[in-house]
Design a protein around this motif. Structure first.
Motif, short mmCIF file in Angstrom:
data_model
loop_
_atom_site.label_atom_id
_atom_site.label_comp_id
_atom_site.label_asym_id
_atom_site.label_seq_id
_atom_site.Cartn_x
_atom_site.Cartn_y
_atom_site.Cartn_z
N LYS A 206 21.20 -20.72 16.22
CA LYS A 206 21.67 -21.90 16.90
C LYS A 206 22.87 -22.56 16.44
O LYS A 206 23.84 -22.96 16.65
N ASP A 207 22.45 -23.68 15.48
CA ASP A 207 23.12 -24.86 14.62
C ASP A 207 23.87 -23.82 13.93
O ASP A 207 25.03 -24.07 14.29
N ASN A 208 23.22 -22.83 13.12
CA ASN A 208 24.20 -22.13 12.05
C ASN A 208 25.43 -21.41 12.82
O ASN A 208 26.16 -20.76 12.52
N GLY A 209 25.97 -22.09 14.48
CA GLY A 209 26.82 -20.32 14.97
C GLY A 209 26.61 -19.12 15.08
O GLY A 209 27.00 -18.74 15.40
N GLY A 210 25.71 -18.82 15.28
CA GLY A 210 24.92 -17.23 14.88
C GLY A 210 24.47 -16.47 13.48
O GLY A 210 23.68 -16.94 12.76
N ILE A 211 23.96 -15.04 13.21
CA ILE A 211 23.36 -14.37 13.27
C ILE A 211 24.52 -13.31 11.59
O ILE A 211 24.42 -12.28 13.00
N ASP A 212 24.15 -13.13 11.29
CA ASP A 212 24.72 -12.03 10.23
C ASP A 212 23.96 -10.52 10.96
O ASP A 212 22.96 -10.73 10.99
N THR A 213 24.40 -9.82 10.63
CA THR A 213 24.19 -8.52 10.94
C THR A 213 23.14 -8.16 10.52
O THR A 213 23.54 -7.62 9.05
N GLU A 214 22.87 -7.03 10.01
CA GLU A 214 21.48 -6.14 9.00
C GLU A 214 22.67 -5.63 7.90
O GLU A 214 22.19 -5.44 6.84
N GLU A 215 23.95 -5.25 8.22
CA GLU A 215 24.81 -3.82 8.01
C GLU A 215 24.71 -5.01 6.61
O GLU A 215 24.93 -4.88 5.52
N ALA A 216 25.61 -6.05 7.23
CA ALA A 216 26.44 -7.09 6.59
C ALA A 216 24.99 -7.64 5.46
O ALA A 216 25.84 -8.04 4.33
N TYR A 217 24.22 -8.14 5.63
CA TYR A 217 22.75 -8.68 4.77
C TYR A 217 21.54 -7.98 5.13
O TYR A 217 20.69 -8.54 5.30
N PRO A 218 21.80 -6.80 4.57
CA PRO A 218 20.44 -6.61 4.72
C PRO A 218 19.05 -6.66 4.06
O PRO A 218 19.56 -7.55 2.62
N TYR A 219 18.08 -6.09 4.68
CA TYR A 219 17.15 -6.77 4.34
C TYR A 219 15.97 -6.42 2.61
O TYR A 219 16.42 -5.16 2.68
N THR A 220 15.44 -6.97 2.75
CA THR A 220 14.92 -6.93 0.46
C THR A 220 13.77 -7.23 0.73
O THR A 220 13.19 -6.96 -0.64
N ALA A 221 12.97 -7.73 1.45
CA ALA A 221 11.55 -8.52 1.01
C ALA A 221 11.51 -9.15 0.57
O ALA A 221 10.04 -8.65 -0.08
N GLU A 222 12.01 -9.99 -0.14
CA GLU A 222 12.01 -10.57 -0.15
C GLU A 222 12.89 -12.02 -0.82
O GLU A 222 14.07 -12.02 -0.21
N VAL A 223 12.33 -13.12 -0.99
CA VAL A 223 13.52 -14.45 -0.64
C VAL A 223 14.58 -14.84 -1.67
O VAL A 223 13.87 -13.89 -2.59
N SER A 224 16.10 -14.88 -1.26
CA SER A 224 16.40 -14.67 -2.46
C SER A 224 17.86 -16.08 -1.73
O SER A 224 16.96 -16.89 -0.64
N ARG A 225 18.85 -16.10 -2.61
CA ARG A 225 19.76 -17.17 -2.37
C ARG A 225 20.72 -16.86 -1.01
O ARG A 225 20.80 -15.72 -0.86
N CYS A 226 20.76 -18.20 -0.20
CA CYS A 226 21.04 -17.95 1.05
C CYS A 226 22.39 -18.10 0.70
O CYS A 226 23.43 -17.93 0.02
N ARG A 227 23.06 -16.80 1.50
CA ARG A 227 24.36 -16.13 1.93
C ARG A 227 25.15 -16.90 2.93
O ARG A 227 24.94 -16.67 3.84
N PRO A 228 26.96 -17.09 2.44
CA PRO A 228 27.61 -17.35 3.13
C PRO A 228 27.74 -15.86 4.60
O PRO A 228 27.39 -14.86 3.85
N PHE A 229 27.83 -16.60 5.68
CA PHE A 229 28.05 -15.38 6.51
C PHE A 229 29.70 -13.77 5.55
O PHE A 229 31.09 -14.66 5.42
N ILE A 230 29.39 -12.96 5.54
CA ILE A 230 30.31 -11.60 5.19
C ILE A 230 30.72 -10.66 5.90
O ILE A 230 32.15 -10.52 6.00
N LEU A 231 30.36 -10.53 7.18
CA LEU A 231 30.79 -9.37 8.46
C LEU A 231 29.87 -10.34 9.56
O LEU A 231 28.88 -9.71 9.69
#
Length: 231
Positions: free
Chosen positions: A193-218
């Protein structure tokens, strides 16, 4: 009499050896399929756990075939894990970690003239994405959040879009979530809600580990292209 007992004993031993051979063959196929590698001692222990889980599955499915259970079971990559190991590894929901109170009602009774179905299978209506795999990451809270939103987004727009759990794992830490170490679905919703939305799976695929937060891509799901659909 002694001969009969001896023959029965030999038959039983042969049957046990045959069963063990089948289990051992399936165990080797299981390790190959899921890329499992153990030393000699660990392998023997995991084989025992695998065999016990196979028996549990078989007993359950016998009851299912008799109509005494509503679902059947199949072996998967967790088949060589004890129950407590699975819970410790996969369950990251932290329902008691935050004390929150809400003013909203938990249940609103329908009008007396409203006729509701006994059950609704949203899969048949196209509101549920295919089964996802969280891997060895305690991120079930993130999958719970995306699953809920995917269904509601479908009801609103008529479009089923797979949403990014990795977006939540990487980026909602300031809301009390701890990536692969657990989190809370409500906190994920607040982040979205605060972020204004959430990325799609295609744009931000799952890796099963914590990574650096990336901004919206698609971002083509909840932030833009709000197509009209069944509400």
């Amino acid at each position: 009499m002694h001969l009969v007992v001896l023959l029965l004993g030999l038959a039983s031993a042969a049957s046990a050896a045959s069963f063990y051979g089948v289990v051992l063959e399936e165990w080797e196929s299981f390790k190959l399929a899921y890329n499992k590698e153990y030393d000699h001692v660990e392998d023997a222990f995991r084989l025992k756990v695998f065999a016990e889980n196979k028996q549990k599955i078989a007993r359950h499915n016998q009851l299912y075939n008799k109509g005494e259970r509503t679902y059947d079971l199949k072996m998967n990559r967790f088949g060589d894990m004890l129950h407590n190991e699975f819970v410790h590894t996969m369950n990251g929901y932290r329902g008691n970690s935050m004390n929150r109170t809400y003013g909203a009602s938990r249940f609103v009774a329908p009008d007396s003239d409203v006729k509701l179905p006994e059950t609704v299978d949203w899969r048949t209506k196209g509101a549920v994405t295919p089964v996802k795999d969280q891997g060895h990451c305690g991120s079930c809270w993130a999958f719970s959040a995306t699953g809920s939103l995917e269904g509601q987004h479908f009801r609103k727009t008529g479009q089923l879009v797979s949403l990014s759990e990795q977006n939540l794992v990487d980026c909602s830490g300031h809301y009390g979530n701890e990536g692969c170490n657990g989190g809370l679905t409500d906190s994920a919703f607040q982040y979205i809600k605060d972020n204004g939305g959430i990325d799609t799976e295609e744009a931000y695929p799952y890796t099963a580990e914590v990574s650096r937060c990336r901004p919206f891509i698609l971002f083509d799901c909840l932030k833009s292209k709000q197509a009209k659909g069944p509400g």
